[in-house]
Enzyme design. Structure first.
Site, PDB file in Angstrom:
ATOM      1  NE  ARG A  21      -3.299  -0.015   2.964  1.00  0.00           N
ATOM      2  CZ  ARG A  21      -3.741   0.081   4.225  1.00  0.00           C
ATOM      3  NH1 ARG A  21      -3.721  -0.985   5.018  1.00  0.00           N
ATOM      4  NH2 ARG A  21      -4.180   1.232   4.682  1.00  0.00           N
ATOM      5  CE1 TYR A 107       3.054  -7.561  14.209  1.00  0.00           C
ATOM      6  CE2 TYR A 107       3.192  -7.039  16.544  1.00  0.00           C
ATOM      7  CZ  TYR A 107       2.792  -7.884  15.521  1.00  0.00           C
ATOM      8  OH  TYR A 107       2.146  -9.046  15.812  1.00  0.00           O
ATOM      9  CD  GLU A 162      -6.291 -11.673  14.799  1.00  0.00           C
ATOM     10  OE1 GLU A 162      -6.476 -10.695  14.035  1.00  0.00           O
ATOM     11  OE2 GLU A 162      -5.394 -11.702  15.662  1.00  0.00           O
ATOM     12  CE1 TYR A 356      27.737  27.144  -0.045  1.00  0.00           C
ATOM     13  CE2 TYR A 356      29.790  27.698  -1.166  1.00  0.00           C
ATOM     14  CZ  TYR A 356      28.970  26.767  -0.534  1.00  0.00           C
ATOM     15  OH  TYR A 356      29.404  25.472  -0.388  1.00  0.00           O
ATOM     16  CE1 TYR A 377      34.147  19.585  -6.474  1.00  0.00           C
ATOM     17  CE2 TYR A 377      32.319  20.506  -7.719  1.00  0.00           C
ATOM     18  CZ  TYR A 377      33.130  19.434  -7.410  1.00  0.00           C
ATOM     19  OH  TYR A 377      32.926  18.232  -8.018  1.00  0.00           O
TER      20      TYR A 377
END
Length: 454
Positions: A21, A107, A162, A356, A377
């Site tokens: 799902r 679970y 159940e 920056y 860079y």
């Protein structure tokens, strides 16, 4: 015999479901809540109890789950066929061979169960009446198709059923089974070996051990918790609902601890966000993982922080982005459209607009002008920029790393700095301005004539 209050603990976490799902290539239990996979939320809570062993039962997508838990040293067991919760738990038996103690069954898609609730389950299991099993129950607003727990006022279970197999009277019961359970290892394996699959789904149900123990003359018990704590995740909608609930509780906690949230519903926290006293967080702020904010800091609107440390009394934003490795000293400031990454901004230093700072060490009292960037860079490697205390970097400057600006130095606006600047020096690196009187007027006259001639 081991004392009941100090018996060893093991945990079995069921994570074998296909999660169809979710409609995702990512395993269901690895979808994040507050920036951390839901399975790791649960394992962190289990870890608070110092278990002797933990086993995660895998199935479809096992490689993803195994990779997620391997760094934690957690064992896995495979449920190759999906034959029910009882069958899933039995797959962990070999991994727990020789273990003599108490076992929690949890679970992976029920991620927010707290260590405190797990302790309550174990305390009840170790109670004087020695129940064969302890079930964690809850009362949802809509019991829907949950299995029901029929118990007396003291939590002694008469039966569990159940939904598919329940009568109308049993379906009218509001106490539901979360699926979480605690039992002694010797009881768990012996009872599971007797569980059959003669039911509407043809599956081996874990809750059946309660009725088998009852037939042997041994009772089981249920304790209750809130529905929010045992909310399961089987779809994107349920994931969003659990996230929303977690965020709502975290906001309340933050305000209770002395944080001002101007518009609480617009602030999003990560699982490990740490905020000091008298911190103010304005609207539409997002905290990614790994953020620590010290006392008195202000996080202005529309800022995003991740992996960052903000010092006492510092200011962030609005519209600022602090990426991993960003460190702001006390009373430092970054303003609108400023980004930091692997950079340290010293005490009282400022980068107020459009800047920056990447791979940089900025000393105390430095003023970074608007439009400044550290060019860190070259397309292959990263390099650092160092700016000494009290330096002034003029607007629209580019600092091409590796480069060092000395303490007290001034970099003229519009400069491209490619070499080191000594302390207290003025650095200028820009073209010389040239002025030609009357040129603009002559140009306009010429162009108008050309246009008219067409």
């Amino acid at each position: 015999m081991t004392d009941a209050t100090t018996r060893p603990l093991a945990a079995i976490v069921l994570a074998a479901g296909k999660g169809t799902r979710m409609k995702s290539d990512t395993h269901k239990v690895l979808h994040p809540i507050a920036g951390r996979p839901m399975l790791l939320h649960l394992l962190a809570a289990v870890g608070e109890l110092a278990p002797e062993r933990v086993v995660v039962v895998t199935g479809a997508g096992r490689e993803q789950v195994e990779a997620a838990v391997a760094p934690l040293g957690i064992a896995t067991a495979l449920q190759a066929d999906q034959l029910g919760t009882g069958h899933a738990v039995r797959q962990a038996e070999a991994a727990l061979a020789g273990f003599a103690g108490d076992v929690l069954v949890l679970y992976g898609d029920v991620p927010l169960v707290t260590a405190a609730t797990m302790r309550r389950m174990l305390d009840r299991l170790r109670g004087g009446d020695a129940p064969a099993a302890v079930v964690l129950g809850f009362r949802p607003a809509d019991p829907g198709a949950y299995g029901r727990v029929i118990a007396d006022a003291d939590g002694r279970i008469d039966r569990m059923v159940e939904y598919k197999d329940a009568t109308e009277a049993e379906r009218a019961e509001t106490l539901c089974n979360s699926g979480l359970m605690a039992a002694r290892a010797e009881d768990l394996w012996a009872l599971l070996a007797r569980v059959g699959n003669d039911n509407a789904a043809g599956e081996y149900y874990l809750p059946d051990i309660v009725m088998l123990a009852s037939a042997d003359g041994r009772g089981s018990a249920v304790i209750e918790t809130g529905a929010d704590e045992v909310a399961g995740v089987n779809s994107r909608g349920e994931l969003a609902a659990v996230e929303a609930g977690w965020q709502a509780r975290r906001r309340v906690e933050a305000m209770r601890d002395g944080v001002t949230l101007v518009a609480p519903d617009t602030v999003w926290f990560a699982h490990d966000t740490v905020l000091g006293r008298d911190v103010t967080v304005e609207p539409n702020v997002v905290f990614g993982p790994g953020v620590r904010v010290s006392d008195g800091a202000v996080i202005h609107a529309f800022s995003h922080l991740e992996g960052a440390t903000v010092g006492e009394g510092a200011e962030v934003g609005p519209y600022a982005r602090l990426r991993p490795g960003a460190v702001m000293g006390a009373h430092a400031k970054v303003g609108n459209f400023v980004e930091m990454k692997k950079a340290v901004l010293g005490e009282g230093a400022k980068a107020s607009h459009l800047t920056y700072l990447g791979d940089a060490d900025v000393g105390p009292g430095v003023n970074i002008g608007a439009g400044t960037i550290t060019c860190n860079y070259d397309g292959y490697l990263k390099y650092r920029t160092t700016i000494g205390a009290g330096a002034f970097i003029g607007s629209n400057s580019a600092l091409v790393a590796p480069v060092s600006i000395g303490a007290g130095a001034i970099v003229g606006a519009g400069s491209v700095i490619t070499g080191d600047v000594e302390a207290d020096a003025l650095a200028l690196a820009r073209g010389r301005q040239e002025s030609r009187p009357g040129w603009a007027a002559r140009f306009r006259t010429m162009m108008k004539a050309k246009k008219a001639a067409r």
